[in-house]
Design an enzyme around this catalytic site. Sequence first.
Site, mmCIF file in Angstrom:
data_model
loop_
_atom_site.group_PDB
_atom_site.id
_atom_site.type_symbol
_atom_site.label_atom_id
_atom_site.label_comp_id
_atom_site.label_asym_id
_atom_site.label_seq_id
_atom_site.Cartn_x
_atom_site.Cartn_y
_atom_site.Cartn_z
ATOM 1 N N LYS A 13 34.734 52.104 40.962
ATOM 2 C CA LYS A 13 34.751 51.930 42.287
ATOM 3 C C LYS A 13 35.792 53.000 42.954
ATOM 4 O O LYS A 13 35.454 53.896 43.880
ATOM 5 C CB LYS A 13 35.080 50.647 42.984
ATOM 6 C CG LYS A 13 34.233 49.757 42.551
ATOM 7 C CD LYS A 13 34.484 48.176 43.146
ATOM 8 C CE LYS A 13 35.852 47.716 42.918
ATOM 9 N NZ LYS A 13 35.706 47.148 41.512
ATOM 10 N N ARG A 88 35.614 41.135 49.377
ATOM 11 C CA ARG A 88 35.803 40.632 48.012
ATOM 12 C C ARG A 88 35.218 39.061 47.857
ATOM 13 O O ARG A 88 35.296 38.540 46.911
ATOM 14 C CB ARG A 88 37.131 40.732 47.467
ATOM 15 C CG ARG A 88 36.904 41.304 46.125
ATOM 16 C CD ARG A 88 38.745 40.992 45.799
ATOM 17 N NE ARG A 88 38.849 41.599 44.287
ATOM 18 C CZ ARG A 88 39.042 42.823 44.186
ATOM 19 N NH1 ARG A 88 39.006 43.808 45.075
ATOM 20 N NH2 ARG A 88 39.225 43.412 42.966
ATOM 21 N N ARG A 123 42.650 53.011 30.902
ATOM 22 C CA ARG A 123 42.658 53.350 32.298
ATOM 23 C C ARG A 123 44.345 53.710 32.475
ATOM 24 O O ARG A 123 45.109 53.356 31.908
ATOM 25 C CB ARG A 123 42.249 52.427 33.542
ATOM 26 C CG ARG A 123 43.003 52.880 34.737
ATOM 27 C CD ARG A 123 42.336 52.019 35.681
ATOM 28 N NE ARG A 123 42.512 50.988 35.943
ATOM 29 C CZ ARG A 123 42.055 49.933 36.720
ATOM 30 N NH1 ARG A 123 41.150 50.495 37.501
ATOM 31 N NH2 ARG A 123 41.918 48.703 36.600
ATOM 32 N N ARG A 156 48.234 49.569 34.489
ATOM 33 C CA ARG A 156 48.263 48.709 35.448
ATOM 34 C C ARG A 156 48.493 47.406 34.764
ATOM 35 O O ARG A 156 48.086 47.236 33.759
ATOM 36 C CB ARG A 156 47.071 48.744 36.325
ATOM 37 C CG ARG A 156 46.996 49.199 37.610
ATOM 38 C CD ARG A 156 45.609 49.239 38.383
ATOM 39 N NE ARG A 156 45.122 48.134 38.384
ATOM 40 C CZ ARG A 156 44.063 48.068 39.141
ATOM 41 N NH1 ARG A 156 43.312 49.232 39.605
ATOM 42 N NH2 ARG A 156 43.495 46.865 39.560
ATOM 43 N N ARG A 167 39.765 38.429 35.536
ATOM 44 C CA ARG A 167 39.417 39.166 36.714
ATOM 45 C C ARG A 167 37.646 39.185 36.788
ATOM 46 O O ARG A 167 37.077 39.132 37.913
ATOM 47 C CB ARG A 167 39.899 40.508 36.822
ATOM 48 C CG ARG A 167 41.305 40.641 37.018
ATOM 49 C CD ARG A 167 42.137 41.776 36.684
ATOM 50 N NE ARG A 167 41.472 42.945 37.339
ATOM 51 C CZ ARG A 167 41.623 44.205 36.986
ATOM 52 N NH1 ARG A 167 42.296 44.483 35.880
ATOM 53 N NH2 ARG A 167 41.179 45.360 37.873
HETATM 54 P P1 AP5 Z 1 38.147 52.643 38.193
HETATM 55 O O1 AP5 Z 1 37.333 53.606 39.149
HETATM 56 O O2 AP5 Z 1 39.654 52.623 38.316
HETATM 57 O O3 AP5 Z 1 37.597 51.334 38.448
HETATM 58 P P2 AP5 Z 1 37.624 50.275 39.590
HETATM 59 O O4 AP5 Z 1 35.950 49.614 39.912
HETATM 60 O O5 AP5 Z 1 38.367 50.864 41.056
HETATM 61 O O6 AP5 Z 1 38.474 49.230 39.086
HETATM 62 P P3 AP5 Z 1 39.731 48.189 39.374
HETATM 63 O O7 AP5 Z 1 40.375 47.548 38.398
HETATM 64 O O8 AP5 Z 1 40.435 49.039 40.603
HETATM 65 O O9 AP5 Z 1 39.008 47.248 40.353
HETATM 66 P P4 AP5 Z 1 39.295 45.705 40.972
HETATM 67 O O10 AP5 Z 1 38.393 45.631 42.022
HETATM 68 O O11 AP5 Z 1 39.721 44.943 39.971
HETATM 69 O O12 AP5 Z 1 41.130 46.228 41.399
HETATM 70 P P5 AP5 Z 1 41.466 46.211 42.826
HETATM 71 O O13 AP5 Z 1 42.735 47.422 42.751
HETATM 72 O O14 AP5 Z 1 40.474 46.400 43.912
HETATM 73 O O15 AP5 Z 1 37.598 53.032 36.823
HETATM 74 C C1 AP5 Z 1 38.118 52.166 35.727
HETATM 75 C C2 AP5 Z 1 38.424 52.854 34.500
HETATM 76 O O16 AP5 Z 1 37.417 53.672 33.976
HETATM 77 C C3 AP5 Z 1 39.258 54.405 34.692
HETATM 78 O O17 AP5 Z 1 40.223 54.548 33.620
HETATM 79 C C4 AP5 Z 1 38.218 55.273 35.100
HETATM 80 O O18 AP5 Z 1 38.907 56.621 34.899
HETATM 81 C C5 AP5 Z 1 37.202 54.765 34.097
HETATM 82 N N1 AP5 Z 1 35.774 55.327 34.541
HETATM 83 C C6 AP5 Z 1 35.381 55.318 35.874
HETATM 84 N N2 AP5 Z 1 34.082 55.523 35.761
HETATM 85 C C7 AP5 Z 1 33.886 56.014 34.863
HETATM 86 C C8 AP5 Z 1 32.321 56.166 34.067
HETATM 87 N N3 AP5 Z 1 31.299 56.457 34.840
HETATM 88 N N4 AP5 Z 1 32.547 56.379 32.718
HETATM 89 C C9 AP5 Z 1 33.457 56.254 31.904
HETATM 90 N N5 AP5 Z 1 34.822 55.984 32.373
HETATM 91 C C10 AP5 Z 1 34.866 55.627 33.734
HETATM 92 O O19 AP5 Z 1 42.118 44.839 43.001
HETATM 93 C C11 AP5 Z 1 43.311 44.420 42.300
HETATM 94 C C12 AP5 Z 1 43.921 43.153 42.867
HETATM 95 O O20 AP5 Z 1 44.219 43.264 44.102
HETATM 96 C C13 AP5 Z 1 42.915 42.046 42.610
HETATM 97 O O21 AP5 Z 1 42.855 41.372 41.283
HETATM 98 C C14 AP5 Z 1 43.216 41.103 43.824
HETATM 99 O O22 AP5 Z 1 44.451 40.310 43.181
HETATM 100 C C15 AP5 Z 1 43.853 41.951 44.833
HETATM 101 N N6 AP5 Z 1 43.099 42.301 45.882
HETATM 102 C C16 AP5 Z 1 42.436 43.494 46.348
HETATM 103 N N7 AP5 Z 1 41.724 43.431 47.014
HETATM 104 C C17 AP5 Z 1 41.645 42.129 47.619
HETATM 105 C C18 AP5 Z 1 40.764 41.644 48.638
HETATM 106 N N8 AP5 Z 1 39.825 42.129 48.985
HETATM 107 N N9 AP5 Z 1 40.957 40.138 48.468
HETATM 108 C C19 AP5 Z 1 41.759 39.321 47.661
HETATM 109 N N10 AP5 Z 1 42.451 40.230 46.884
HETATM 110 C C20 AP5 Z 1 42.291 41.494 46.510
HETATM 111 MG MG MG Z 2 40.004 50.592 41.985
#
Ligand code: AP5
Ligand code: MG
Length: 217
Positions: A13, A88, A123, A156, A167
């Site tokens: 994402k 979410r 990552r 992270r 997760r």
């Molecule tokens: P990346 O682009 O970083 O993936 P992502 O989908 O952004 O993954 P996240 O881990 O950030 O998602 P998340 O939803 O769990 O975390 P968030 O920060 O929102 O890609 C991942 C890896 O793969 C990278 O190394 C990248 O380089 C690689 N990659 C990407 N595309 C690729 C491809 N095509 N091929 C190969 N490799 C690739 O949330 C974190 C925490 O915050 C949650 O657990 C929760 O506690 C809290 N939180 C956040 N938002 C909310 C909400 N709305 N409500 C409640 N709690 C929340």
């Molecule tokens: Mg992300």
Amino acid sequence: MRIIILGPPGAGKGTQAETLCKTFNIPHISTGNMLREAVEEETELGLEAKALMDAGILISDKVIVGLVEERISKSDCVKGFLFDGFPRTIPQAQALVDRAISIDAVIEIHVPDQVIIERMSGRRMHPGSGRNYHIVYNPPKIDGKDDITGEDLVQREDDKPETVKDRLKVYEDQTSPLINFYSELFKLEKLKYIKVSGTSSPEQVSSEILSKLKEFD
Ligand code: AP5
Ligand code: MG
């Protein structure tokens, strides 16, 4: 243009958000990045959120909706925005409907669990901006350093394999119902809904998203 990117942790994402935000010239609103900033700055929200985030548990809907409402009231959001990691839960999505905050397009990125677990261990993130890299699939120009600032990259806390599994479960239980929620709005012609596979290269995924969005023009 108001876009939501939906998908499990590690679907790409954040990676796709960077390209889309440049293409449409809109701000990238990642609730995960906003929360990590609050943790870094040790604000009240950050102190509250840290343990939950480290364990992969969601922050309360009330807090998140308040955070997003404040963010989108800023002037840079007048022409649109991209939500990454928000909404979410169904109550978060319903909060947008209740506030008449319309969405133009929802992009679902699908990646199998096994691929995700492998991706997360490689990552690396730039804490200042939230930019993501992967040691194999998307490496920085200089090992361990951010391409733009040259600052150190970090791993992270929530990318440990056990936490990633938790997760994924949270995604399945609380976030995946949004697929149905937005598919229904698509059927009612309230928004565009596209689904792409996130397993090809980041560049291929971006071009598939852009060409599917164009099909609606
Ligand atoms: P990346 O682009 O970083 O993936 P992502 O989908 O952004 O993954 P996240 O881990 O950030 O998602 P998340 O939803 O769990 O975390 P968030 O920060 O929102 O890609 C991942 C890896 O793969 C990278 O190394 C990248 O380089 C690689 N990659 C990407 N595309 C690729 C491809 N095509 N091929 C190969 N490799 C690739 O949330 C974190 C925490 O915050 C949650 O657990 C929760 O506690 C809290 N939180 C956040 N938002 C909310 C909400 N709305 N409500 C409640 N709690 C929340
Ligand atoms: Mg992300």
